[in-house]
Motif scaffolding. Structure first.
Motif, PDB file in Angstrom:
ATOM      1  N   ARG A   1      -6.795 -42.874   5.598  1.00 21.98           N
ATOM      2  CA  ARG A   1      -7.022 -44.069   4.765  1.00 21.98           C
ATOM      3  C   ARG A   1      -8.419 -44.071   4.144  1.00 21.98           C
ATOM      4  NH1 ARG A   1      -4.267 -46.523   9.150  1.00 21.98           N
ATOM      5  NH2 ARG A   1      -6.252 -47.211  10.063  1.00 21.98           N
ATOM      6  N   ARG A   2      -9.431 -43.537   4.900  1.00 23.32           N
ATOM      7  CA  ARG A   2     -10.801 -43.479   4.367  1.00 23.32           C
ATOM      8  C   ARG A   2     -10.874 -42.585   3.138  1.00 23.32           C
ATOM      9  NH1 ARG A   2     -14.887 -40.221   4.434  1.00 23.32           N
ATOM     10  NH2 ARG A   2     -13.803 -38.713   5.762  1.00 23.32           N
TER      11      ARG A   2
ATOM     12  N   GLN B   1     -10.389 -44.324  -4.239  1.00 20.10           N
ATOM     13  CA  GLN B   1     -10.281 -45.584  -4.968  1.00 20.10           C
ATOM     14  C   GLN B   1     -11.660 -46.108  -5.362  1.00 20.10           C
ATOM     15  OE1 GLN B   1      -7.631 -46.986  -6.053  1.00 20.10           O
ATOM     16  NE2 GLN B   1      -8.567 -48.877  -6.827  1.00 20.10           N
ATOM     17  N   GLU B   2     -12.623 -46.012  -4.430  1.00 18.43           N
ATOM     18  CA  GLU B   2     -13.986 -46.484  -4.729  1.00 18.43           C
ATOM     19  C   GLU B   2     -14.615 -45.652  -5.829  1.00 18.43           C
ATOM     20  OE1 GLU B   2     -15.098 -48.163  -0.271  1.00 18.43           O
ATOM     21  OE2 GLU B   2     -16.021 -46.331  -1.036  1.00 18.43           O
ATOM     22  N   ARG B   3     -14.312 -44.338  -5.818  1.00 14.93           N
ATOM     23  CA  ARG B   3     -14.873 -43.492  -6.875  1.00 14.93           C
ATOM     24  C   ARG B   3     -14.333 -43.912  -8.238  1.00 14.93           C
ATOM     25  NH1 ARG B   3     -14.276 -37.382  -5.478  1.00 14.93           N
ATOM     26  NH2 ARG B   3     -15.436 -38.188  -3.675  1.00 14.93           N
ATOM     27  N   ARG B   4     -13.028 -44.212  -8.252  1.00 14.66           N
ATOM     28  CA  ARG B   4     -12.466 -44.673  -9.523  1.00 14.66           C
ATOM     29  C   ARG B   4     -13.101 -46.008  -9.952  1.00 14.66           C
ATOM     30  NH1 ARG B   4      -7.623 -42.584  -7.177  1.00 14.66           N
ATOM     31  NH2 ARG B   4      -7.096 -44.671  -6.345  1.00 14.66           N
ATOM     32  N   GLU B   5     -13.255 -46.945  -8.981  1.00 14.32           N
ATOM     33  CA  GLU B   5     -13.878 -48.232  -9.307  1.00 14.32           C
ATOM     34  C   GLU B   5     -15.334 -48.055  -9.735  1.00 14.32           C
ATOM     35  OE1 GLU B   5     -11.259 -50.953  -6.175  1.00 14.32           O
ATOM     36  OE2 GLU B   5     -13.391 -50.601  -5.843  1.00 14.32           O
ATOM     37  N   LYS B   6     -16.042 -47.118  -9.083  1.00 15.95           N
ATOM     38  CA  LYS B   6     -17.436 -46.882  -9.457  1.00 15.95           C
ATOM     39  C   LYS B   6     -17.524 -46.376 -10.891  1.00 15.95           C
ATOM     40  CE  LYS B   6     -21.597 -44.529  -7.854  1.00 15.95           C
ATOM     41  NZ  LYS B   6     -22.154 -43.599  -6.832  1.00 15.95           N
ATOM     42  N   GLU B   7     -16.604 -45.465 -11.252  1.00 20.97           N
ATOM     43  CA  GLU B   7     -16.614 -44.966 -12.627  1.00 20.97           C
ATOM     44  C   GLU B   7     -16.346 -46.096 -13.616  1.00 20.97           C
ATOM     45  OE1 GLU B   7     -14.932 -40.474 -11.576  1.00 20.97           O
ATOM     46  OE2 GLU B   7     -13.665 -41.940 -12.603  1.00 20.97           O
ATOM     47  N   GLN B   8     -15.404 -46.999 -13.248  1.00 20.39           N
ATOM     48  CA  GLN B   8     -15.152 -48.156 -14.119  1.00 20.39           C
ATOM     49  C   GLN B   8     -16.392 -49.056 -14.205  1.00 20.39           C
ATOM     50  OE1 GLN B   8     -11.708 -50.022 -12.486  1.00 20.39           O
ATOM     51  NE2 GLN B   8     -10.289 -48.362 -13.060  1.00 20.39           N
ATOM     52  N   ALA B   9     -17.069 -49.258 -13.035  1.00 22.32           N
ATOM     53  CA  ALA B   9     -18.283 -50.083 -13.038  1.00 22.32           C
ATOM     54  C   ALA B   9     -19.369 -49.454 -13.895  1.00 22.32           C
ATOM     55  CB  ALA B   9     -18.774 -50.280 -11.608  1.00 22.32           C
ATOM     56  N   GLU B  10     -19.481 -48.086 -13.839  1.00 20.55           N
ATOM     57  CA  GLU B  10     -20.470 -47.401 -14.668  1.00 20.55           C
ATOM     58  C   GLU B  10     -20.174 -47.616 -16.144  1.00 20.55           C
ATOM     59  OE1 GLU B  10     -23.122 -46.061 -11.971  1.00 20.55           O
ATOM     60  OE2 GLU B  10     -23.190 -45.666 -14.113  1.00 20.55           O
ATOM     61  N   GLU B  11     -18.900 -47.587 -16.480  1.00 20.04           N
ATOM     62  CA  GLU B  11     -18.544 -47.838 -17.878  1.00 20.04           C
ATOM     63  C   GLU B  11     -18.916 -49.261 -18.290  1.00 20.04           C
ATOM     64  OE1 GLU B  11     -14.644 -44.836 -17.894  1.00 20.04           O
ATOM     65  OE2 GLU B  11     -14.396 -46.997 -18.111  1.00 20.04           O
ATOM     66  N   ARG B  12     -18.620 -50.237 -17.383  1.00 21.38           N
ATOM     67  CA  ARG B  12     -18.997 -51.618 -17.722  1.00 21.38           C
ATOM     68  C   ARG B  12     -20.509 -51.777 -17.821  1.00 21.38           C
ATOM     69  NH1 ARG B  12     -14.772 -52.720 -13.997  1.00 21.38           N
ATOM     70  NH2 ARG B  12     -16.302 -53.069 -12.322  1.00 21.38           N
TER      71      ARG B  12
END
Length: 479
Positions: free
Chosen positions: A192-193, A199-210
């Motif tokens: 699960r980790r 998932q966090e890496r994908r969210e981080k990339e989205q946050a970087e874009e924002r």
């Protein structure tokens, strides 16, 4: 002359009374609210008026001599009046006797009421004493129950200890089973980790874009703000150039150089639009900026307060309104009062300087300027001036306070000690007086990543470098 009953005296003379006509007697009776019949003869009216006025006590009994000589009637009326007077006296005596009896009855009633209250208080005291006895007995029973419960508790503890030993044996067997189950769960958790990290890496990339989008928007806002500021500066320079050209052509308004009536008056209204705007958040910057503009434009100093008050707002405007007329005309006095109203204590400036952090919408140059201004305000509030030794003591005392016990830190801040060795001596005295260990750490120690920890050595170097740069900037500023 017509008879006026109001002007007839309370004790008229016999001649005045005998001279009254029958109509006058009727008016007099009506004035004194006497009940008389209009068909009475004059003599009867005179007798009725005298009888009523003497009976009421308004006239004395000598008034009976004013009646015409009819001895029998006069004597009868005198006797009748005396009888009525005696009856009135007896009636008043009966009323007085009745009032005395009523007062005695009330006094007797109050005494009875006080006795009832005293009896009630005694009963209350006896009830409270009985309650105290009952409470004492209840306390004795409670102590006895506690003893019994304590014995039972000891027995329960012994039984519980036996059960605990038995449970421990059972738990050891279960522990082995749990460990095997835990290993399986750890394997599942690892899976699960890994999934979470993806998932966090994908969210981080989205946050970087924002964040990139926000940075781009912030840069656009900054460029727009700089463009507006540049436009304002250009407009200000144009106004200065126009004023210089007007002075060169001799069209600029003359200055006030004296007080003779033949001189021309300096027009304040033509220069008000050139006064810099006043902001309550940047009060310390306003006055140097205003003075520089005023000297460049050769504004007379006696007109500075008039120009300054035209842009004041908020608390500064209230201070100007509250000052006396002689102080309002003094620029230095007005400046001193306004700066004093907006200044903070040195500790507040120090905390602002230490706690200031760069915002996302702020460039590093803008943040450096904010840090520099906060450091300057801290130094000014401590009266450092251009003295290196004073600045050295300020930094050392502030650093010393961060490394001692919290109580000693608060004590030194309250005393406002300016010298390092004075602070150290007072800290030792306070520690001995309040029995604080010499090597006792701060009640709020810094984290391992702080300025003194091994893991925070890089942070310490960075902060020391920033302080060194700020110190160099302070010493290099022109006087």
């Amino acid at each position: 002359m017509a008879f006026v009953a109001q002007n007839f005296g309370v004790t008229p003379s016999e001649a005045q009374f005998r001279a009254l006509l029958k109509s006058d007697l009727l008016k007099l009776a009506k004035h004194f609210n006497l009940e008389v019949r209009t068909n009475l003869r004059k003599a009867e009216l005179q007798a009725t008026v005298i009888q009523s006025m003497v009976g009421l006590g308004t006239w004395d009994e000598l008034a009976w001599e004013w009646l015409p000589e009819e001895p029998e009637d006069v004597e009868l009326r005198k006797l009748e009046l005396q009888l009525r007077s005696q009856e009135r006296i007896k009636e008043e005596e009966r009323k007085a006797e009745k009032e005395r009896a009523e007062e005695e009855r009330k006094a007797e009633k109050e005494r009875a009421e006080e006795e009832r209250k005293a009896e009630k208080e005694r009963a209350e005291e006896e009830r409270k004493a009985e309650e105290r006895r009952e409470e004492k007995q209840a306390e004795e029973r409670r102590v006895e129950r506690e003893l019994q419960e304590r014995l039972k508790e000891e027995e329960r503890k012994a039984e519980a200890e036996e059960r605990r030993v038995e449970r421990e044996l059972q738990e050891r067997l279960k522990e082995e089973e749990r460990k095997a189950e835990a290993r399986r769960e750890e394997k599942q958790a690892e899976e699960r980790r890994v999934e979470r990290e993806l998932q966090e890496r994908r969210e981080k990339e989205q946050a970087e874009e924002r964040r990139a989008a926000r940075d781009l928007e912030a840069e656009e806002r900054k460029a727009e703000r700089e463009l507006k500021e540049r436009d304002m500066e250009l407009q200000q320079e144009i106004k200065f150039k126009e004023l210089e050209l007007m002075r060169e052509r001799g069209e600029a308004p003359p200055l006030l150089t004296g007080s003779t009536p033949n001189q021309k008056t300096w027009d304040v209204g033509r220069h008000v639009r050139l006064v810099p705007p006043f902001s309550e958040k940047e009060v310390a910057k306003f006055f140097p900026y205003f003075e520089k503009v005023a000297r460049q434009l050769n504004w007379p100093e006696e007109a500075w307060t008039i120009l300054v008050q035209s842009v004041l707002v908020g608390k500064a405007q209230e201070i100007y309104s509250a000052l006396p007329m002689d102080q309002c005309a003094d620029y230095e006095v007005l400046k001193k009062h306004i700066l004093k109203a907006y200044e903070l204590v040195p500790e507040a400036y120090r905390q602002k300087f230490r706690n200031a952090r760069k915002r996302e919408s702020e460039t590093h140059v803008e943040f450096a300027r904010v840090k520099e201004n906060m450091f300057d305000r801290w130094c000014e509030s401590k009266g450092v001036g251009k003295d290196f030794e004073t600045l050295r003591d300020l930094i050392l005392v502030e650093e010393f306070q961060q490394c001692v016990h919290e109580d000693i830190k608060v004590y030194l801040q309250e005393k406002k000690v300016p010298k390092l060795w004075d602070a150290a001596t007072m800290a030792d005295d306070y520690a001995l007086t309040h029995r604080i260990g010499v090597h006792e750490p701060n009640s709020s120690p810094r984290s391992p990543q702080g300025r003194w920890g091994t893991a925070g050595s890089d942070t310490r170097v960075q902060e020391s470098s920033r302080e060194h740069i700020a110190l160099q900037g302070f010493l290099r500023r022109p006087p």
